[in-house]
Every structure is written in C-alpha cells, then in structure tokens.
Design a protein around this motif. Structure first.
Motif, PDB file in Angstrom:
ATOM      1  N   GLY A   1      -3.405  -0.443  -3.303  1.00 38.98           N
ATOM      2  CA  GLY A   1      -3.183   0.783  -4.057  1.00 38.98           C
ATOM      3  C   GLY A   1      -2.693   1.915  -3.175  1.00 38.98           C
ATOM      4  O   GLY A   1      -2.041   1.698  -2.156  1.00 38.98           O
ATOM      5  N   ALA A   2      -3.041   3.119  -3.559  1.00 37.80           N
ATOM      6  CA  ALA A   2      -2.601   4.303  -2.833  1.00 37.80           C
ATOM      7  C   ALA A   2      -3.600   4.669  -1.730  1.00 37.80           C
ATOM      8  O   ALA A   2      -4.808   4.693  -1.951  1.00 37.80           O
ATOM      9  N   LEU A   3      -3.068   4.942  -0.548  1.00 36.73           N
ATOM     10  CA  LEU A   3      -3.835   5.481   0.571  1.00 36.73           C
ATOM     11  C   LEU A   3      -3.453   6.949   0.670  1.00 36.73           C
ATOM     12  O   LEU A   3      -2.322   7.284   1.047  1.00 36.73           O
ATOM     13  N   VAL A   4      -4.384   7.837   0.307  1.00 33.42           N
ATOM     14  CA  VAL A   4      -4.074   9.252   0.101  1.00 33.42           C
ATOM     15  C   VAL A   4      -4.803  10.105   1.132  1.00 33.42           C
ATOM     16  O   VAL A   4      -6.036  10.112   1.185  1.00 33.42           O
ATOM     17  N   THR A   5      -4.047  10.831   1.932  1.00 34.31           N
ATOM     18  CA  THR A   5      -4.669  11.677   2.945  1.00 34.31           C
ATOM     19  C   THR A   5      -4.944  13.075   2.409  1.00 34.31           C
ATOM     20  O   THR A   5      -4.271  13.554   1.495  1.00 34.31           O
ATOM     21  N   HIS A   6      -5.951  13.715   2.989  1.00 36.16           N
ATOM     22  CA  HIS A   6      -6.241  15.120   2.660  1.00 36.16           C
ATOM     23  C   HIS A   6      -7.076  15.714   3.786  1.00 36.16           C
ATOM     24  O   HIS A   6      -7.386  15.043   4.772  1.00 36.16           O
ATOM     25  N   GLY A   7      -7.397  16.990   3.665  1.00 33.81           N
ATOM     26  CA  GLY A   7      -8.118  17.666   4.733  1.00 33.81           C
ATOM     27  C   GLY A   7      -7.234  17.994   5.918  1.00 33.81           C
ATOM     28  O   GLY A   7      -7.701  18.016   7.062  1.00 33.81           O
ATOM     29  N   LEU A   8      -5.963  18.259   5.652  1.00 36.97           N
ATOM     30  CA  LEU A   8      -5.003  18.589   6.698  1.00 36.97           C
ATOM     31  C   LEU A   8      -4.127  19.737   6.223  1.00 36.97           C
ATOM     32  O   LEU A   8      -4.113  20.074   5.036  1.00 36.97           O
ATOM     33  N   SER A   9      -3.403  20.331   7.152  1.00 33.74           N
ATOM     34  CA  SER A   9      -2.491  21.409   6.788  1.00 33.74           C
ATOM     35  C   SER A   9      -1.130  20.849   6.402  1.00 33.74           C
ATOM     36  O   SER A   9      -0.785  19.704   6.734  1.00 33.74           O
ATOM     37  N   ALA A  10      -0.346  21.657   5.722  1.00 32.23           N
ATOM     38  CA  ALA A  10       1.014  21.244   5.367  1.00 32.23           C
ATOM     39  C   ALA A  10       1.838  20.944   6.620  1.00 32.23           C
ATOM     40  O   ALA A  10       2.660  20.022   6.620  1.00 32.23           O
ATOM     41  N   ASP A  11       1.598  21.693   7.685  1.00 31.64           N
ATOM     42  CA  ASP A  11       2.343  21.464   8.931  1.00 31.64           C
ATOM     43  C   ASP A  11       2.011  20.119   9.562  1.00 31.64           C
ATOM     44  O   ASP A  11       2.852  19.520  10.243  1.00 31.64           O
TER      45      ASP A  11
ATOM     46  N   LEU B   1       0.519   2.002   9.949  1.00 31.59           N
ATOM     47  CA  LEU B   1      -0.600   1.111   9.662  1.00 31.59           C
ATOM     48  C   LEU B   1      -0.457   0.418   8.319  1.00 31.59           C
ATOM     49  O   LEU B   1      -0.800  -0.750   8.179  1.00 31.59           O
ATOM     50  N   ALA B   2       0.051   1.155   7.339  1.00 34.40           N
ATOM     51  CA  ALA B   2       0.065   0.642   5.961  1.00 34.40           C
ATOM     52  C   ALA B   2       1.300  -0.154   5.624  1.00 34.40           C
ATOM     53  O   ALA B   2       1.259  -0.974   4.719  1.00 34.40           O
TER      54      ALA B   2
ATOM     55  N   MET C   1       0.853  -1.192   0.000  1.00 39.05           N
ATOM     56  CA  MET C   1       0.000   0.000   0.000  1.00 39.05           C
ATOM     57  C   MET C   1       0.892   1.247   0.000  1.00 39.05           C
ATOM     58  O   MET C   1       1.754   1.385   0.862  1.00 39.05           O
ATOM     59  N   ARG C   2       0.715   2.113  -1.015  1.00 35.99           N
ATOM     60  CA  ARG C   2       1.544   3.315  -1.131  1.00 35.99           C
ATOM     61  C   ARG C   2       0.892   4.475  -0.383  1.00 35.99           C
ATOM     62  O   ARG C   2      -0.306   4.691  -0.477  1.00 35.99           O
ATOM     63  N   LEU C   3       1.711   5.227   0.331  1.00 36.69           N
ATOM     64  CA  LEU C   3       1.207   6.330   1.136  1.00 36.69           C
ATOM     65  C   LEU C   3       1.265   7.624   0.339  1.00 36.69           C
ATOM     66  O   LEU C   3       2.314   7.988  -0.209  1.00 36.69           O
TER      67      LEU C   3
END
Length: 272
Positions: A249-259, A271-272, A1-3
C-alpha cells in the motif's frame, strides 16, 4: 509500494497548489486533510464545490488520494464531545466516498479532555476502552454504508497503543472495514536502535494482513520525534519487513518540513 506524504506538510488552503507541491517534492500519493481545501479538518459538512476542487486537483497533479483524515477524540470523557466528533466523521466519510478515497484515518483517543494525542492515566481502564469501542461501532456503521475503510493507528498516548491492541479491537468489532495504520515511531517512546528494531518487527508480524497504510516518521532514542532516517527506526528493515508480509500500500511520511520533503522522498524511494 506507493510513496506518499501528509498533504498538510504544504501549508495552503488550495487543493491544486497543495497537490502540485506533493508531486513536485517527489511523491505519488497523499494522506489528505480537508484543511488543505479551506475547511476545518473535521467540518460539519463538505460542500460539493470543495469535493470537486479536490477531485480536479488530484486529476491535474496525478497525485492519488490514499487516505482522508477523520481524527477526533473517540475516548473523550464527555459523551457530547464524542457525539459531535461522530457527526463530523460522517461528513468526512461521505466526502471520502465521493472522492473514491479508500481509507479514513482515526484517533482512538485519550481521556485527556484537552488533547487527543496526550496520555492520561485513565486510558488503560476498561471504561475508556468501552467508550472508544462503542464509538468505533458507530463509526464502522458509517464506513460500511459508504464502502470506506477506517484506519486505527497504535499510539502510546491513546487507547490503542500497540498492534496487539489494534487486533483486539478488530476482533471485537468483527468488521472487514477496520484496518491498521502502522507508524514505527509510535510503537515506542524510548529505545535503542536494537530495541526499536525488535519492537517494530514484532508489530509488523502481529499486524500482518490488517495493515492498510504505513507511516514513515522517526524517533530519537530519548523520545523526541524526528524526520524519517534521522532517528533510531531502522527504515530499511521496516520496509523490507512490510514487503515480506505482503504489504503493497501507501508508505506516507509526516512530521517533516516542506523543505525536507524532497530529500525524504529520495531516501524512502530508495527503500520502497
């Protein structure tokens, strides 16, 4: 699983700078948005030099491009608006094919004319489904010609709200190029941790074999979205269940800040 992470997490119109930031934060892949190359997210056309700049940035950073955003309101009440969105989608699909990006992500839309992510009371009507499905047929013709997959994401405010809806649409379309993007936080609005775990588990079981990408966004029990690991979604259970149904496949995060990106990468990598 790609992060992975949404490229737009890092605000810049320079692909090299964006993808370098993705890598530095601890991610190996990204869901790219053409806004990160100084273009509209849904442009009329994608110049050859923009394609080359994105390709060079991916090569130099070592960050793979898991998906490209192609979202427009596929259920907008005005057909002229849908027609314009489809025209722009064609440019995005062609860009994805040129870059070797396997997946273009979509929004199944809303009857809300001002916000494709906002609920409307007509979303559950047969007419709304029919308009969206007609649009999807045209979009799939573009994707099939370009050898690119399209990814639909169940969203509570859209026409496709559940894994069941997504499978219904896949069956109706009869195309191997239509896949599911599964975000656990978009499968419910208000839930306890136990309720959220059960809803997400059932969705994974139903969507098994059709999931092209997973998203990692969280939600508080009162409905507010949250950074992964901060809400009621049981991410260890989510990732374990994805693995159990063969998703790699890809586990893609969003809804967060760059920090926040480095700490979320560390959390998900465990986890992955």
């Amino acid at each position: 699983m790609r992060l992975g992470i949404f490229a737009k997490t890092f605000p810049s119109a320079d692909p090299a700078g964006v993808l370098a930031a993705v890598r530095q934060a601890g991610y190996e892949t990204t869901q790219f948005n053409l806004a990160c190359a100084g273009l509209p997210s849904m442009p009329d056309a994608v110049p050859a030099d923009a394609v080359e700049a994105i390709r060079a940035a991916a090569r130099s950073s070592g960050v793979s491009l898991a998906a490209l955003s192609g979202t427009y309101n596929m259920a907008h009440p005005d057909k002229a608006v849908r027609d314009d969105g489809l025209k722009r989608l064609a440019a995005v699909v062609d860009a994805a094919a040129a870059l070797g990006i396997p997946l273009v992500t979509l929004c199944t839309g809303s009857r809300n004319a001002s916000d494709q992510w906002a609920h409307h009371h007509d979303n559950a009507t047969p007419a709304a489904w029919s308009d969206m499905a007609a649009e999807m047929e045209k979009a799939l013709a573009l994707a099939e010609k370009a050898c690119v997959d399209l990814g639909i994401e169940p969203e509570q405010a859209n026409i496709v709200t559940s894994a069941g809806d997504a499978k219904r649409l896949i069956a109706q379309m009869g195309s191997k190029n239509l896949k599911i993007v599964l975000d656990p936080a978009n499968l419910f609005e208000h839930a306890t941790p136990d309720e959220a775990r059960a809803i997400v588990a059932a969705a994974i079981d139903e969507a098994a074999g059709h999931i092209a990408m997973a998203h990692a966004k969280d939600r508080h029990g009162d409905g507010r979205f949250a950074t992964a690991g901060q809400g009621v979604v049981d991410f260890p259970d989510f990732v374990a269940r994805l693995k159990a149904v063969g998703f790699d496949g890809a586990l893609v995060t969003h809804g967060l800040s760059a920090d926040e990106a480095p700490s979320v990468a560390a959390f998900l990598r465990g986890l992955a």
